[in-house]
Design an enzyme around this catalytic site. Structure first.
Site, mmCIF file in Angstrom:
data_model
loop_
_atom_site.group_PDB
_atom_site.id
_atom_site.type_symbol
_atom_site.label_atom_id
_atom_site.label_comp_id
_atom_site.label_asym_id
_atom_site.label_seq_id
_atom_site.Cartn_x
_atom_site.Cartn_y
_atom_site.Cartn_z
ATOM 1 N N HIS A 107 0.839 -1.217 0.000
ATOM 2 C CA HIS A 107 0.000 0.000 0.000
ATOM 3 C C HIS A 107 0.869 1.260 0.000
ATOM 4 C CE1 HIS A 107 -3.959 1.904 1.627
ATOM 5 N NE2 HIS A 107 -3.249 2.807 0.976
ATOM 6 N N HIS A 159 1.491 5.235 -2.146
ATOM 7 C CA HIS A 159 0.997 6.239 -3.102
ATOM 8 C C HIS A 159 2.203 6.916 -3.743
ATOM 9 C CE1 HIS A 159 -3.210 6.112 -1.621
ATOM 10 N NE2 HIS A 159 -2.627 5.780 -0.484
ATOM 11 N N ASN A 217 -5.302 6.004 -6.836
ATOM 12 C CA ASN A 217 -5.938 7.333 -6.721
ATOM 13 C C ASN A 217 -5.007 8.441 -7.209
ATOM 14 O OD1 ASN A 217 -4.223 6.998 -4.517
ATOM 15 N ND2 ASN A 217 -5.429 8.334 -3.197
ATOM 16 N N HIS A 243 -10.966 0.922 1.244
ATOM 17 C CA HIS A 243 -10.738 1.991 2.225
ATOM 18 C C HIS A 243 -12.085 2.144 2.926
ATOM 19 C CE1 HIS A 243 -9.214 6.232 3.239
ATOM 20 N NE2 HIS A 243 -10.469 6.222 3.656
ATOM 21 N N HIS A 293 -5.790 -0.575 5.890
ATOM 22 C CA HIS A 293 -5.537 0.248 7.079
ATOM 23 C C HIS A 293 -6.656 0.271 8.133
ATOM 24 C CE1 HIS A 293 -7.850 2.953 4.605
ATOM 25 N NE2 HIS A 293 -6.834 3.351 3.874
ATOM 26 N N ASP A 330 1.064 2.713 3.790
ATOM 27 C CA ASP A 330 0.153 3.762 3.315
ATOM 28 C C ASP A 330 0.932 5.076 3.141
ATOM 29 O OD1 ASP A 330 -2.072 5.041 2.374
ATOM 30 O OD2 ASP A 330 -3.186 5.018 4.258
ATOM 31 N N HIS A 361 2.963 14.367 0.424
ATOM 32 C CA HIS A 361 2.305 15.636 0.071
ATOM 33 C C HIS A 361 3.318 16.763 0.122
ATOM 34 C CE1 HIS A 361 -1.828 14.366 -0.200
ATOM 35 N NE2 HIS A 361 -1.718 13.699 0.938
ATOM 36 N N PHE A 401 -4.920 14.839 3.705
ATOM 37 C CA PHE A 401 -4.633 13.707 4.601
ATOM 38 C C PHE A 401 -3.381 12.980 4.131
ATOM 39 C CE2 PHE A 401 -9.355 13.986 4.774
ATOM 40 C CZ PHE A 401 -9.566 13.972 6.135
ATOM 41 N N GLY A 402 -2.578 12.485 5.057
ATOM 42 C CA GLY A 402 -1.508 11.570 4.648
ATOM 43 C C GLY A 402 -0.197 11.755 5.380
HETATM 44 ZN ZN LIG Z 1 -6.961 4.686 2.254
HETATM 45 ZN ZN LIG Z 2 -3.809 4.822 0.952
#
Ligand SMILES: [Zn+2]
Ligand SMILES: [Zn+2]
Length: 430
Positions: A65, A67, A99, A184, A237, A310, A314, A328-329
């Site tokens: 997982h 990004h 995403n 999610h 998550h 995860d 950013h 978020f993140g």
């Molecule tokens: Zn998520």
């Molecule tokens: Zn994620």
């Protein structure tokens, strides 16, 4: 012909084969040729010999997982920067979430991510496709074509699929390709415009909360859909004590349900949001101490299948916005092993073989790749770890393009020494 790579005298941990012993690993022509006591004449002919005395030698770590923000937000991360960071963190395989902007929703999109990964030549880069077109939760994406192109599962990560009828269709469709549907879990009716966990702290901080029920309601609903379809389903998550109970029951009922946790839901709680520091703004949000304890208990009982990062990079300019407006993140890829050691091995929730299982063979099974073990003939993906080395997390040294990491300055134990992908040393600590 790439020759032979011999890794000598390490503590070789291969949970898939219940192996935890001091021995050698020989990789010949990109594949694991032998694990055991390897004699001297092999050493003489090997093109490289690595002395792993005092180190752990494990199957290459897998993060299911991450990004990597490409296409669309290359200023935050690219497949090149992300996979270079990943290999430095001990990962030989990663799974990118869909995403991106635009979302990964076609065969061409899947191939694009694979191509970028191959060009970088760091980790193996896999991808999950979106469940629905534009991740809007309405119309199913071209899951069949994406599966054929090698998508390792499907998710609308960042959003949960809100409409149960759409989710049911997705599960039935996925059954034809034997790929996992990952979710999610978050019911937007409960989550609304929340930015942190709903509770005492959100009340005193005057911030809108995301109730634990937002996660649990969707997870409960999805488990009912899995009962009906018996399709492989993965809860991404999970973050609440209630979710742990739902997973416990689903496993008791022998449903094909798996789940993952993240380091932040094991190491941080909602109280951290008190200073309005947006590095603690993450989705699902940081929860209560009771939830943290429940997740750790679940791990100790074997209810959690995989440990992921995860990793959600950013820009600083975005994270400098006020708490309500910031994205978020948490970007944690480069310190994730040390964080898991701190969360799980330090307090003796897991031993090393237990931790490695959740970061290798288990995620490999969920995403259906023939990796995560040092069995003879498997691809020579290996991570060498110094289990005793202490180091300080310093975001200014990150290879990742982003710095939104709340662990800056933390001291952790467990350092990646070398990462070997297909018999080639692609990262070495200096
Ligand atoms: Zn998520
Ligand atoms: Zn994620």
């Amino acid at each position: 012909m790439t020759g032979q790579l011999l890794i000598k005298n390490g503590r070789v941990i291969d949970p898939a084969n219940n192996l935890d012993t001091k021995c050698d690993v020989l990789i010949t022509d990109e594949k694991v040729a032998e694990v055991g006591q390897i004699n001297g004449h092999v050493e003489k002919s090997a093109s490289r010999v690595i002395d792993a005395t005092g180190k752990l030698v494990t199957p290459g770590l897998i993060d299911m997982h991450v990004h990597f923000r490409e296409p669309g937000d290359e200023e935050e991360e690219t497949i090149a920067s992300g996979s270079t960071a990943a290999v430095a963190a001990g990962f030989t395989s990663v799974v990118c979430m869909p995403n991106t902007n635009p979302a990964i929703e076609s065969e061409t999109d899947v191939e694009y991510v694979h191509r970028k990964g191959r060009q970088t030549r760091k980790t193996h880069v896999y991808v999950m496709g979106a469940i629905t077109k534009k991740r809007e939760g309405v119309e199913l994406a071209e899951m069949g074509l994406m599966a054929e192109a090698g998508a390792r599962g499907f998710t609308d990560d960042g959003h949960g699929v809100q409409n149960p009828a759409v989710m049911l269709r997705a599960l039935k469709y996925a059954k034809m390709f034997d790929v996992v549907i990952a979710q999610h879990c978050q019911d937007n009716n409960f989550a609304a415009d929340g930015v942190m966990n709903a509770g005492y702290y959100s009340t005193i901080l005057g911030l809108p909360g995301i109730d634990a029920l937002a996660e649990e309601a969707m997870l409960w609903r999805d488990i009912q859909l899995v009962k009906k379809t018996q399709v492989r389903y993965h809860a991404q998550h999970i973050s609440t004590a209630g979710s742990v109970e739902l997973i416990r029951q689903a496993k008791k009922d022998s449903l094909p349900v798996t789940c993952e946790v993240t380091p932040h839901h094991l190491l941080l709680t909602e109280e951290r949001c008190s200073e309005y520091d947006t590095n603690y703004k993450v989705n699902p949000p940081l929860r209560s101490q009771k939830d943290v304890e429940a997740l750790k208990q679940a791990i100790s009982e074997g209810l959690v299948d995989a440990l992921a990062s995860d990793h959600a990079p950013h820009l600083q300019s975005e994270k400098e916005l006020e708490f309500l407006a910031a994205p978020f993140g948490i970007a944690s890829l480069e310190c994730v092993l040390g964080l898991y050691v701190k969360a799980l091995i330090g307090p003796k929730i897991l031993d090393w073989p237990g931790l490695i299982r959740l970061m290798t063979v288990n995620p490999a099974k969920i995403i259906g790749i023939d990796k995560g073990t040092l069995s003879r003939g498997k691809q020579g993906d290996v991570t060498i770890i110094d289990p005793e080395a202490q180091w300080q997390i310093d975001v200014s040294k990150f290879i990742s393009k982003s710095r939104n990491c709340p662990y800056h300055g933390w001291t952790v134990k467990g350092k990646v020494e070398k990462t070997i992908v297909g018999g080639e040393v692609r990262f070495e600590a200096h």
